[in-house]
Design a protein around this motif. Sequence first.
Motif, PDB file in Angstrom:
ATOM      1  N   GLU A 109       0.922  -1.191  -0.002  1.00 19.72           N
ATOM      2  CA  GLU A 109      -0.106   0.024  -0.132  1.00 19.72           C
ATOM      3  C   GLU A 109       0.791   1.173  -0.172  1.00 19.72           C
ATOM      4  OE1 GLU A 109      -2.388  -0.304   3.322  1.00 19.72           O
ATOM      5  OE2 GLU A 109      -3.830  -2.127   2.510  1.00 19.72           O
ATOM      6  N   VAL A 110       2.017   1.152   0.531  1.00 22.78           N
ATOM      7  CA  VAL A 110       3.005   2.264   0.641  1.00 22.78           C
ATOM      8  C   VAL A 110       3.567   2.718  -0.889  1.00 22.78           C
ATOM      9  CG1 VAL A 110       5.213   3.164   1.401  1.00 22.78           C
ATOM     10  CG2 VAL A 110       3.769   1.893   3.083  1.00 22.78           C
ATOM     11  N   ASN A 111       3.517   1.585  -1.594  1.00 20.30           N
ATOM     12  CA  ASN A 111       3.934   1.811  -3.145  1.00 20.30           C
ATOM     13  C   ASN A 111       5.365   2.617  -3.061  1.00 20.30           C
ATOM     14  OD1 ASN A 111       3.569   1.539  -5.757  1.00 20.30           O
ATOM     15  ND2 ASN A 111       2.464   3.679  -5.913  1.00 20.30           N
ATOM     16  N   ARG A 112       6.044   1.947  -2.737  1.00 16.93           N
ATOM     17  CA  ARG A 112       7.270   2.761  -2.804  1.00 16.93           C
ATOM     18  C   ARG A 112       8.333   1.735  -2.749  1.00 16.93           C
ATOM     19  NH1 ARG A 112       9.156   7.096   1.964  1.00 16.93           N
ATOM     20  NH2 ARG A 112      11.288   7.050   1.644  1.00 16.93           N
ATOM     21  N   SER A 113       9.590   1.871  -3.271  1.00 12.88           N
ATOM     22  CA  SER A 113      10.804   0.713  -3.459  1.00 12.88           C
ATOM     23  C   SER A 113      11.713   1.117  -2.373  1.00 12.88           C
ATOM     24  CB  SER A 113      11.192   0.798  -4.707  1.00 12.88           C
ATOM     25  OG  SER A 113      10.193   0.665  -5.907  1.00 12.88           O
ATOM     26  N   PHE A 114      11.771   0.178  -1.575  1.00 17.46           N
ATOM     27  CA  PHE A 114      13.028   0.324  -0.564  1.00 17.46           C
ATOM     28  C   PHE A 114      14.484  -0.398  -0.907  1.00 17.46           C
ATOM     29  CE2 PHE A 114       8.789   0.468   1.863  1.00 17.46           C
ATOM     30  CZ  PHE A 114       9.021   1.808   2.192  1.00 17.46           C
ATOM     31  N   THR A 115      15.379   0.190  -0.942  1.00 22.99           N
ATOM     32  CA  THR A 115      16.509  -0.137  -1.345  1.00 22.99           C
ATOM     33  C   THR A 115      17.632  -0.661  -0.134  1.00 22.99           C
ATOM     34  OG1 THR A 115      17.492   2.052  -1.240  1.00 22.99           O
ATOM     35  CG2 THR A 115      16.626   1.234  -3.450  1.00 22.99           C
ATOM     36  N   SER A 116      17.379  -0.305   0.927  1.00 26.71           N
ATOM     37  CA  SER A 116      18.156  -0.719   2.072  1.00 26.71           C
ATOM     38  C   SER A 116      17.299  -1.174   3.230  1.00 26.71           C
ATOM     39  CB  SER A 116      19.183   0.456   2.538  1.00 26.71           C
ATOM     40  OG  SER A 116      18.543   1.753   2.718  1.00 26.71           O
ATOM     41  N   PRO A 117      16.725  -2.176   3.227  1.00 27.93           N
ATOM     42  CA  PRO A 117      15.648  -2.602   4.484  1.00 27.93           C
ATOM     43  C   PRO A 117      16.447  -3.546   5.393  1.00 27.93           C
ATOM     44  CG  PRO A 117      15.392  -4.121   2.359  1.00 27.93           C
ATOM     45  CD  PRO A 117      16.245  -3.058   2.059  1.00 27.93           C
ATOM     46  N   LEU A 118      15.820  -3.439   6.393  1.00 26.48           N
ATOM     47  CA  LEU A 118      16.552  -4.437   7.515  1.00 26.48           C
ATOM     48  C   LEU A 118      15.375  -4.751   8.528  1.00 26.48           C
ATOM     49  CD1 LEU A 118      18.913  -5.301   9.265  1.00 26.48           C
ATOM     50  CD2 LEU A 118      18.752  -3.196  10.763  1.00 26.48           C
ATOM     51  N   ILE A 119      15.397  -6.181   8.832  1.00 19.22           N
ATOM     52  CA  ILE A 119      14.260  -6.899   9.812  1.00 19.22           C
ATOM     53  C   ILE A 119      15.019  -7.289  10.897  1.00 19.22           C
ATOM     54  CG2 ILE A 119      12.522  -8.355   9.700  1.00 19.22           C
ATOM     55  CD1 ILE A 119      12.608  -8.376   6.735  1.00 19.22           C
ATOM     56  N   VAL A 120      14.236  -6.955  12.013  1.00 16.63           N
ATOM     57  CA  VAL A 120      14.543  -7.233  13.602  1.00 16.63           C
ATOM     58  C   VAL A 120      13.802  -8.576  13.716  1.00 16.63           C
ATOM     59  CG1 VAL A 120      15.148  -6.701  15.631  1.00 16.63           C
ATOM     60  CG2 VAL A 120      15.490  -4.859  13.772  1.00 16.63           C
ATOM     61  N   THR A 121      14.156  -9.637  13.865  1.00 16.65           N
ATOM     62  CA  THR A 121      13.244 -10.872  13.840  1.00 16.65           C
ATOM     63  C   THR A 121      14.083 -11.903  14.630  1.00 16.65           C
ATOM     64  OG1 THR A 121      11.805 -12.401  12.670  1.00 16.65           O
ATOM     65  CG2 THR A 121      13.889 -11.669  11.643  1.00 16.65           C
ATOM     66  N   PRO A 122      13.192 -12.879  15.308  1.00 17.00           N
ATOM     67  CA  PRO A 122      13.911 -14.106  15.863  1.00 17.00           C
ATOM     68  C   PRO A 122      13.546 -15.063  14.925  1.00 17.00           C
ATOM     69  CG  PRO A 122      11.458 -13.534  16.813  1.00 17.00           C
ATOM     70  CD  PRO A 122      11.780 -12.546  15.957  1.00 17.00           C
ATOM     71  N   THR A 123      12.794 -14.877  13.666  1.00 10.19           N
ATOM     72  CA  THR A 123      12.609 -15.845  12.635  1.00 10.19           C
ATOM     73  C   THR A 123      12.740 -15.477  11.343  1.00 10.19           C
ATOM     74  OG1 THR A 123      10.303 -15.183  12.519  1.00 10.19           O
ATOM     75  CG2 THR A 123      10.837 -16.959  13.973  1.00 10.19           C
ATOM     76  N   PRO A 124      14.120 -15.257  10.876  1.00 11.47           N
ATOM     77  CA  PRO A 124      14.451 -14.871   9.570  1.00 11.47           C
ATOM     78  C   PRO A 124      14.205 -15.473   8.480  1.00 11.47           C
ATOM     79  CG  PRO A 124      16.542 -15.724  10.799  1.00 11.47           C
ATOM     80  CD  PRO A 124      15.384 -15.874  11.824  1.00 11.47           C
ATOM     81  N   ALA A 125      13.977 -16.911   8.506  1.00 13.16           N
ATOM     82  CA  ALA A 125      13.569 -17.682   7.573  1.00 13.16           C
ATOM     83  C   ALA A 125      11.928 -17.254   6.889  1.00 13.16           C
ATOM     84  CB  ALA A 125      13.627 -18.943   7.669  1.00 13.16           C
ATOM     85  N   LEU A 126      11.255 -16.757   7.789  1.00 11.40           N
ATOM     86  CA  LEU A 126       9.984 -16.293   7.693  1.00 11.40           C
ATOM     87  C   LEU A 126       9.697 -15.348   6.771  1.00 11.40           C
ATOM     88  CD1 LEU A 126       6.890 -16.993   8.339  1.00 11.40           C
ATOM     89  CD2 LEU A 126       7.278 -15.488  10.035  1.00 11.40           C
ATOM     90  N   TRP A 127      10.804 -14.368   6.619  1.00 12.97           N
ATOM     91  CA  TRP A 127      10.838 -13.100   5.703  1.00 12.97           C
ATOM     92  C   TRP A 127      11.448 -13.124   4.519  1.00 12.97           C
ATOM     93  CZ3 TRP A 127       8.045  -8.996   7.271  1.00 12.97           C
ATOM     94  CH2 TRP A 127       7.291  -8.908   8.468  1.00 12.97           C
ATOM     95  N   SER A 128      12.092 -14.214   4.038  1.00 13.30           N
ATOM     96  CA  SER A 128      12.807 -14.516   3.022  1.00 13.30           C
ATOM     97  C   SER A 128      12.206 -14.335   1.591  1.00 13.30           C
ATOM     98  CB  SER A 128      13.659 -15.960   2.998  1.00 13.30           C
ATOM     99  OG  SER A 128      12.788 -16.954   3.038  1.00 13.30           O
ATOM    100  N   GLN A 129      10.994 -14.684   1.989  1.00 13.65           N
ATOM    101  CA  GLN A 129      10.061 -14.446   0.683  1.00 13.65           C
ATOM    102  C   GLN A 129       9.255 -13.182   0.569  1.00 13.65           C
ATOM    103  OE1 GLN A 129      10.009 -16.672  -1.866  1.00 13.65           O
ATOM    104  NE2 GLN A 129      11.555 -17.978  -0.684  1.00 13.65           N
TER     105      GLN A 129
END
Length: 270
Positions: free
Chosen positions: A36-56
């Motif tokens: 919905e933001v409709n914006r391209s992010f070029t340098s994201p970071l995810i703080v998470t205990p389950t990194p595999a969930l975010w790979s897709q």
Amino acid sequence: MQTLTDTLALSRNRARATEMFLRERVADDVQERLEEVNRSFTSPLIVTPTPALWSQIVPDAPTIPVTETLPVSEAAHDLLIHDLSLHWANDLVGQLVQSRRALAPDGLFIGTLFGGQTLHQLRTCLAEAESRLTGGLSPRIAPMGEIRDLGGLLQRAGFALPVADSDTINVSYTDAFALMRDLRAMGEANALHARLRRPTRPRVLLDAAKIYAQHFADPDGRITATFEVVTLTGWAPAASQPQPLRPGSATARLADALGTAETPLKTDQN
């Protein structure tokens, strides 16, 4: 600062986690918000205990574990996602401030956490059973913030355009024991620093399960557990963002915009 969470116990709980259905639902919601933001992010970071969930969901985005001091560089990212962990933070404002500092100007923060209505049925039943049988209460479920307070914390941490909203998810279980097993499988078992360090008396759990079935069961005998997921959204301040007008700087009257006549306010004269 009072220590809320035993971080070693929390890490052990998360290492044994096998059930991801709530995390998957929350991650899907975050993905929809990003679309919905409709914006391209070029340098994201995810703080998470389950990194595999975010790979897709955010492909090729680097992930870091949830720690008291986040290993981030200042103004290095245009998107930071803090994944369903802030309810365990010993310093919630500190996590928000670190996240905001890691964002470049006009960078987007999305943080998810469990809110104050989460597991209210289980809290009530455990408290009633334990107080009745032991004459006291022990810490069992982490205190969770109310949405009206969490939105204020975003402002306190320095975010612009802060928004807090919630989604209530009701999950059906055969009984309270199935719910408690699922909480362990989600890595959300009791990790409070002040928790009992000995097993809970079986009678307390049995009575809590009976109370749960009496007050929170559906016609089929299944119980309902509530999970309130709060999503915090804010932007790193930037000069290009909309700014509020200074008081008294309006150039048009509200009455003119509404097409109505302005009536002076009468005051009582004593």
